[in-house]
Design an enzyme around this catalytic site. Structure first.
Site, PDB file in Angstrom:
ATOM      1  N   MET A 189      -8.899  -8.729  16.853  1.00 39.38           N
ATOM      2  CA  MET A 189     -10.321  -7.857  16.986  1.00 39.38           C
ATOM      3  C   MET A 189     -10.477  -7.147  15.729  1.00 39.38           C
ATOM      4  O   MET A 189      -9.413  -6.687  15.161  1.00 39.38           O
ATOM      5  CB  MET A 189      -9.947  -6.801  18.026  1.00 39.38           C
ATOM      6  CG  MET A 189      -9.644  -7.415  19.525  1.00 39.38           C
ATOM      7  SD  MET A 189      -9.547  -6.283  20.703  1.00 39.38           S
ATOM      8  CE  MET A 189      -8.543  -7.089  22.155  1.00 39.38           C
TER       9      MET A 189
ATOM     10  N   MET B 169     -12.185 -12.235  18.236  1.00 45.51           N
ATOM     11  CA  MET B 169     -13.207 -11.199  18.697  1.00 45.51           C
ATOM     12  C   MET B 169     -13.724 -10.431  17.498  1.00 45.51           C
ATOM     13  O   MET B 169     -13.285  -9.433  17.288  1.00 45.51           O
ATOM     14  CB  MET B 169     -12.663 -10.226  19.809  1.00 45.51           C
ATOM     15  CG  MET B 169     -12.502 -10.937  21.322  1.00 45.51           C
ATOM     16  SD  MET B 169     -11.429 -10.048  22.035  1.00 45.51           S
ATOM     17  CE  MET B 169     -10.012 -10.730  21.584  1.00 45.51           C
TER      18      MET B 169
ATOM     19  N   ASP C 182      -9.991 -15.128  30.886  1.00 48.17           N
ATOM     20  CA  ASP C 182      -9.255 -13.941  30.025  1.00 48.17           C
ATOM     21  C   ASP C 182      -9.777 -12.567  30.473  1.00 48.17           C
ATOM     22  O   ASP C 182     -10.550 -12.059  30.164  1.00 48.17           O
ATOM     23  CB  ASP C 182      -9.517 -14.027  28.443  1.00 48.17           C
ATOM     24  CG  ASP C 182      -8.568 -13.198  27.591  1.00 48.17           C
ATOM     25  OD1 ASP C 182      -7.743 -12.409  28.033  1.00 48.17           O
ATOM     26  OD2 ASP C 182      -8.882 -13.027  26.266  1.00 48.17           O
TER      27      ASP C 182
ATOM     28  N   MET D 105     -15.006 -15.083  29.549  1.00 55.32           N
ATOM     29  CA  MET D 105     -14.248 -13.460  29.752  1.00 55.32           C
ATOM     30  C   MET D 105     -14.439 -13.030  30.966  1.00 55.32           C
ATOM     31  O   MET D 105     -15.627 -12.908  31.496  1.00 55.32           O
ATOM     32  CB  MET D 105     -14.648 -12.658  28.668  1.00 55.32           C
ATOM     33  CG  MET D 105     -14.480 -12.807  27.373  1.00 55.32           C
ATOM     34  SD  MET D 105     -12.515 -12.749  26.829  1.00 55.32           S
ATOM     35  CE  MET D 105     -12.353 -11.374  27.217  1.00 55.32           C
TER      36      MET D 105
ATOM     37  N   HIS E  73      -1.254 -16.294  23.442  1.00 59.07           N
ATOM     38  CA  HIS E  73      -2.826 -15.842  23.300  1.00 59.07           C
ATOM     39  C   HIS E  73      -2.655 -14.903  22.326  1.00 59.07           C
ATOM     40  O   HIS E  73      -2.046 -13.620  22.419  1.00 59.07           O
ATOM     41  CB  HIS E  73      -3.226 -15.718  24.555  1.00 59.07           C
ATOM     42  CG  HIS E  73      -4.833 -15.265  24.490  1.00 59.07           C
ATOM     43  ND1 HIS E  73      -5.619 -16.212  24.616  1.00 59.07           N
ATOM     44  CD2 HIS E  73      -5.488 -14.140  24.562  1.00 59.07           C
ATOM     45  CE1 HIS E  73      -6.867 -15.997  24.558  1.00 59.07           C
ATOM     46  NE2 HIS E  73      -6.784 -14.397  24.389  1.00 59.07           N
TER      47      HIS E  73
HETATM   48  C1  DX5 Z   1      -9.029  -8.530  25.906  1.00 62.04           C
HETATM   49  C2  DX5 Z   1      -8.132  -9.601  25.491  1.00 62.04           C
HETATM   50  C3  DX5 Z   1      -7.332 -10.206  26.536  1.00 62.04           C
HETATM   51  C4  DX5 Z   1      -6.359  -9.166  26.998  1.00 62.04           C
HETATM   52  C5  DX5 Z   1      -5.923  -9.612  28.567  1.00 62.04           C
HETATM   53  O1  DX5 Z   1     -10.099  -8.432  25.079  1.00 62.04           O
HETATM   54  O2  DX5 Z   1      -8.886 -10.930  24.978  1.00 62.04           O
HETATM   55  O3  DX5 Z   1      -6.591 -11.346  25.993  1.00 62.04           O
HETATM   56  O4  DX5 Z   1      -5.333  -9.059  26.033  1.00 62.04           O
HETATM   57  O5  DX5 Z   1      -5.018  -8.828  28.997  1.00 62.04           O
HETATM   58  P1  DX5 Z   1      -4.817  -8.379  30.691  1.00 62.04           P
HETATM   59  O6  DX5 Z   1      -4.099  -9.625  31.149  1.00 62.04           O
HETATM   60  O7  DX5 Z   1      -3.927  -7.167  30.433  1.00 62.04           O
HETATM   61  O8  DX5 Z   1      -6.086  -8.139  31.109  1.00 62.04           O
HETATM   62 ZN    ZN Z   2      -8.133 -12.701  24.693  1.00 66.03          ZN
END
Ligand code: DX5
Ligand code: ZN
Length: 219
Positions: free
Chosen positions: A37, A68, A175, A137, A33
């Site tokens: 950002m 994102m 996620d 999310m 994954h």
């Molecule tokens: C957050 C990300 C996630 C994040 C998940 O904005 O999209 O993919 O890295 O990390 P954990 O598992 O640490 O919550």
């Molecule tokens: Zn993510």
């Protein structure tokens, strides 16, 4: 439906990225994954196209790209060309949702629509026939290591029910804050693709940790 684990490399050691990827490959992790950002759609800035290109050269793993970014339509073709096997973009972004879905599909890769915690499940319903996956999310996008938001669980259930009623086998990815405690909650609600960053990378035995997530054991 089959369950999958997608490892968020936001939690990986970037100075030892090649070995971190080898570790994922050896741990029966299904997907990598890749959280992109842009500092506009979310406050944080991570990595982008050149890093994805290097990762593509380093592994045959399925690359699950989570955009994102404010204007995903502008970039989806580039991310596909640079090696994404699937792209998730946000319904809350400024790009036209249907046009962006079409642009990803035209690249011949898997297409996913992501929703933030405050966005209702119903907002994705009209797009379900055109999607391979919905990303729900379970934290506010922006950072790894946050706590799971239980109020998002009902949305997973609603999207699974709607997909079932349409006869669709849509994957539902979750996620944020997924670990040995929260995995069974989301699996029971109908999710089948579990993103995990901090839990997986902090575990001593990643292979067992991934198996625990998929089976929702220990909960
Ligand atoms: C957050 C990300 C996630 C994040 C998940 O904005 O999209 O993919 O890295 O990390 P954990 O598992 O640490 O919550
Ligand atoms: Zn993510």
């Amino acid at each position: 439906m089959k369950n999958y684990v997608s490892a968020s490399v936001l939690s990986a050691d970037m100075l030892d990225f090649r070995n971190e990827i080898r570790k994922l490959e050896k741990s029966d992790i299904d997907m990598l994954h890749f959280d992109v950002m842009d500092g506009i759609f979310v406050n944080n800035i991570t990595f982008g196209l050149p890093v994805l290109q290097q990762v593509r050269k380093a592994t045959d793993m399925t690359l699950d790209v989570h955009l994102m970014i404010a204007d995903p339509l502008k970039y989806v073709k580039k991310f596909a060309d640079f090696g994404a096997d699937m792209i998730s973009f946000h319904i809350e972004s400024q790009s036209d949702t249907m046009e962006t879905i079409k642009a990803i599909r035209e690249c011949g890769i898997r297409t996913a629509l992501a929703i933030k915690p405050a966005t209702p499940a119903e907002d994705v319903f009209e797009y379900l026939p055109y999607l391979d996956m919905v990303l729900v999310m379970t934290v506010e996008p922006g950072f790894g290591g946050q706590s799971f938001m239980p109020e998002t669980v009902d949305k997973i259930r609603k999207i699974r029910e709607k997909a079932n009623s349409l006869g669709l086998e849509t994957d539902i990815e979750v996620d944020g804050g997924i670990n040995d405690k929260t995995a069974s909650i989301v699996l029971n609600a109908g999710a089948n693709v579990l993103v995990s960053g901090s839990y997986l990378f902090a575990s001593d035995d990643m292979k067992t940790a991934a198996a625990v997530l998929k089976e929702g054991e220990l909960c």
